[in-house]
Design an enzyme around this catalytic site. Sequence first.
Site, PDB file in Angstrom:
ATOM      1  N   ASP A 139       0.112  -7.592   1.621  1.00 25.54           N
ATOM      2  CA  ASP A 139       0.593  -6.362   1.496  1.00 25.54           C
ATOM      3  C   ASP A 139       2.077  -6.050   1.506  1.00 25.54           C
ATOM      4  OD1 ASP A 139       0.626  -3.351   1.450  1.00 25.54           O
ATOM      5  OD2 ASP A 139       0.084  -3.457   3.761  1.00 25.54           O
ATOM      6  N   GLN A 184       0.866   6.170  12.136  1.00 26.54           N
ATOM      7  CA  GLN A 184       1.075   6.652  10.830  1.00 26.54           C
ATOM      8  C   GLN A 184       2.468   6.972  10.250  1.00 26.54           C
ATOM      9  OE1 GLN A 184      -1.753   7.184  12.600  1.00 26.54           O
ATOM     10  NE2 GLN A 184      -2.645   5.602  11.224  1.00 26.54           N
ATOM     11  N   GLY A 185       2.818   6.462   8.990  1.00 25.29           N
ATOM     12  CA  GLY A 185       4.231   6.914   8.754  1.00 25.29           C
ATOM     13  C   GLY A 185       5.447   5.660   8.635  1.00 25.29           C
ATOM     14  N   ASP A 186       4.749   4.755   9.538  1.00 23.14           N
ATOM     15  CA  ASP A 186       5.631   3.470   9.765  1.00 23.14           C
ATOM     16  C   ASP A 186       5.379   2.374   8.636  1.00 23.14           C
ATOM     17  OD1 ASP A 186       7.389   4.594  11.857  1.00 23.14           O
ATOM     18  OD2 ASP A 186       5.505   4.062  13.172  1.00 23.14           O
ATOM     19  N   SER A 187       4.258   2.363   8.135  1.00 24.18           N
ATOM     20  CA  SER A 187       3.908   1.426   7.153  1.00 24.18           C
ATOM     21  C   SER A 187       5.001   1.150   6.332  1.00 24.18           C
ATOM     22  CB  SER A 187       2.933   2.090   6.095  1.00 24.18           C
ATOM     23  OG  SER A 187       1.602   2.148   6.680  1.00 24.18           O
ATOM     24  N   HIS A 231       0.801  -1.186   0.079  1.00 23.59           N
ATOM     25  CA  HIS A 231       0.129   0.097  -0.051  1.00 23.59           C
ATOM     26  C   HIS A 231       0.708   1.262   0.062  1.00 23.59           C
ATOM     27  CE1 HIS A 231       0.454  -0.156   4.504  1.00 23.59           C
ATOM     28  NE2 HIS A 231       0.340   0.935   4.378  1.00 23.59           N
TER      29      HIS A 231
END
Length: 269
Positions: free
Chosen positions: A132, A219-222, A88
């Site tokens: 993913d 958020q941002g660690d994906s 993603h």
Amino acid sequence: MQNRRKTLTRLGALTAAGLGVAALALGATSAYADDNAPNDIEPKIIGGQPAEDGQFPYIVALADAGDPSFNFCGGQLVAEDVVLTAAHCTEGSAAADIVIRHGSTDITQTDIYDVTDIYVAEGFDGSTMVNDWSLIKLAEPISGAETVPLAESDTKDWGTLTVAGWGTTESGSSSEDLLYVDVPYITDTDCSGAYGSEFNADSMICAGDLENGGVDSCQGDSGGPLVSADGVLVGIVSWGYGCAEAGNPGVYANVGLLYDDITTKLADF
């Protein structure tokens, strides 16, 4: 509706900076929301602390090629010229859209590397977050760079795991310093109890403090690493509801279950 993905977006970053609410992506789990949904996630890599130099030598950040100061996802080197990240984070992007940052725990001091190719896993579904994972080919190898070993199977008993990233923190903004936090492994049964049919045990793994919350990615660690005590890559930050909320653990792509698919593609990428 809450965010499901943990990818930092410019809209999310502005919201977090201006209103003190979560941006998309970072932390032990990836960004969890639909970009058009109200953003009510608490932004934080909860309970985290700064990483020491060399602690995660394989970790990278994905950044906007047009503005490399904006990093939106994490990843890890699995070869000197290949990054493994979340699908993603790359779906819909061309190689020219992304650069890779590597070489320091201080994101502002990292070196920048161009990208020549992106592979998004077959079977990835952005609505369910199944499969993913994604590979990114660098224009040139990072000579001498350390790579992370991949879990070759799913042990179902990982104990305490560690997640790291430059994502959103308690302050509501991204961290310039690489942060990490320990998160307990959660069984498939307990994760299914938390997320029901949204948790797919064939490609996902969960970690966090299910009862108390307080430790998680955000958020941002994906795309970033979830590693075992002996440094093996167990998971890839993927999704979850909220950040470090009790009852809502972080969900990761399960590297042990995806090992054959990842290594088969890596061999000819």
